[in-house]
Scaffold this active site. Structure first.
Site, mmCIF file in Angstrom:
data_model
loop_
_atom_site.group_PDB
_atom_site.id
_atom_site.type_symbol
_atom_site.label_atom_id
_atom_site.label_comp_id
_atom_site.label_asym_id
_atom_site.label_seq_id
_atom_site.Cartn_x
_atom_site.Cartn_y
_atom_site.Cartn_z
ATOM 1 N N HIS A 109 46.704 -80.839 60.481
ATOM 2 C CA HIS A 109 45.676 -79.838 60.782
ATOM 3 C C HIS A 109 45.226 -79.185 59.470
ATOM 4 O O HIS A 109 46.072 -78.832 58.642
ATOM 5 C CB HIS A 109 46.232 -78.789 61.746
ATOM 6 C CG HIS A 109 45.229 -77.751 62.126
ATOM 7 N ND1 HIS A 109 44.181 -78.017 62.974
ATOM 8 C CD2 HIS A 109 45.086 -76.457 61.726
ATOM 9 C CE1 HIS A 109 43.442 -76.925 63.104
ATOM 10 N NE2 HIS A 109 43.959 -75.966 62.365
ATOM 11 N N THR A 141 53.179 -80.740 70.517
ATOM 12 C CA THR A 141 53.664 -80.281 71.818
ATOM 13 C C THR A 141 52.435 -79.975 72.672
ATOM 14 O O THR A 141 51.300 -80.221 72.229
ATOM 15 C CB THR A 141 54.534 -79.018 71.658
ATOM 16 O OG1 THR A 141 53.779 -78.057 70.906
ATOM 17 C CG2 THR A 141 55.830 -79.324 70.917
ATOM 18 N N ASP A 145 47.714 -77.437 68.374
ATOM 19 C CA ASP A 145 48.130 -77.089 67.000
ATOM 20 C C ASP A 145 49.334 -76.140 66.990
ATOM 21 O O ASP A 145 49.406 -75.214 66.180
ATOM 22 C CB ASP A 145 46.949 -76.443 66.240
ATOM 23 C CG ASP A 145 45.752 -77.373 66.166
ATOM 24 O OD1 ASP A 145 45.948 -78.582 66.048
ATOM 25 O OD2 ASP A 145 44.607 -76.883 66.219
HETATM 26 C C1 GRF Z 1 41.232 -83.790 59.060
HETATM 27 O O1 GRF Z 1 40.744 -82.667 58.381
HETATM 28 C C2 GRF Z 1 42.432 -83.424 59.907
HETATM 29 O O2 GRF Z 1 43.196 -82.395 59.358
HETATM 30 C C3 GRF Z 1 41.789 -82.958 61.193
HETATM 31 O O3 GRF Z 1 40.676 -83.789 61.360
HETATM 32 C C4 GRF Z 1 40.250 -84.297 60.112
HETATM 33 C C5 GRF Z 1 40.270 -85.786 60.221
HETATM 34 O O4 GRF Z 1 39.753 -86.428 59.087
HETATM 35 N N1 GRF Z 1 42.746 -82.996 62.264
HETATM 36 P P1 GRF Z 1 39.938 -87.987 58.931
HETATM 37 O O5 GRF Z 1 39.371 -88.637 60.192
HETATM 38 O O6 GRF Z 1 41.406 -88.264 58.780
HETATM 39 O O7 GRF Z 1 39.157 -88.353 57.708
#
Ligand code: GRF
Length: 200
Positions: A109, A141, A145
């Site tokens: 995240h 979970t 997040d």
């Molecule tokens: C990333 O910033 C990740 O943290 C979030 O969604 C984005 C996905 O980017 N969950 P990618 O598809 O991995 O380039």
């Protein structure tokens, strides 16, 4: 060598970081399947380029979210996946997935959780005015997040940052700590004690 399944909805740069780390021997594991809820996810193409099975599993083909999650679990189980990595996967997982892979699902995240959950985390951070932003790899979970935190990395918020410039700085750290967290899992070095994840 653990068998890894990755779920993507979009561009798949974190998937790429995991594929590269496996290829370079930085993860004692192999991505054996990539599944997407979007037919045109760039992540599916990245998987094919790497010679990894790429599957579009259409949510519209299932009556309920639970039925979709059961199909997802089955798809991963028959391929003997031991770790599921969410990499820009834009749906909340439901019971059939969470039960089939309890303690075996990770997500990345783009914020220092528990701050700025949900969508547009980098914009939320910028608008809030924080001076330090970052990213989190955590177990998944039921809540969004919310699972136990495995690794985090911080980056500064700079004068004149835009959502794009901050996102880019955070993304570089995502690509570093996600493979690191997966390797810790692959080595059997992660244990959960309540919310706290111990790295052994
Ligand atoms: C990333 O910033 C990740 O943290 C979030 O969604 C984005 C996905 O980017 N969950 P990618 O598809 O991995 O380039």
């Amino acid at each position: 060598m653990i068998r890894i399944g990755v779920l993507v909805s979009g561009r798949g740069s974190n998937l790429q970081a995991l594929l590269d780390a496996c290829a370079a021997g930085r993860i004692d594991g192999r991505v054996v399947v990539v599944v997407s809820d979007q037919a045109d996810a760039a992540g599916l193409e990245r998987a094919r380029q790497a010679g990894v099975e790429a599957i579009f599993l259409d949510p519209a083909a299932y009556e309920t979210k639970n039925a979709y999650n059961a199909a997802l679990a089955e798809t991963l189980k028959v391929r003997e996946v031991a770790l599921v990595c969410l990499a820009g996967y834009m749906r909340l997982l439901k019971r059939p997935m969470l039960q089939a892979f309890a303690g075996q699902i990770m997500n990345v995240h783009p914020a220092l959780l528990p701050s700025f959950k949900g969508l547009d985390a980098q914009r939320q951070a910028l608008e809030y005015g924080v001076k330090v932003a970052g990213c989190t790899v955590h177990f998944v979970t039921e809540g969004m997040d919310e699972g136990p935190i495995i690794l985090q990395a911080a980056v500064p918020v700079l004068e004149g940052d835009t959502e794009d410039s901050l996102s880019e700085r955070i993304l570089r750290e995502e690509h570093r700590i996600y493979p690191e967290a997966v390797q810790l899992f692959a080595q059997g070095r992660l244990t959960c004690e309540g919310r706290r994840v111990r790295v052994g």
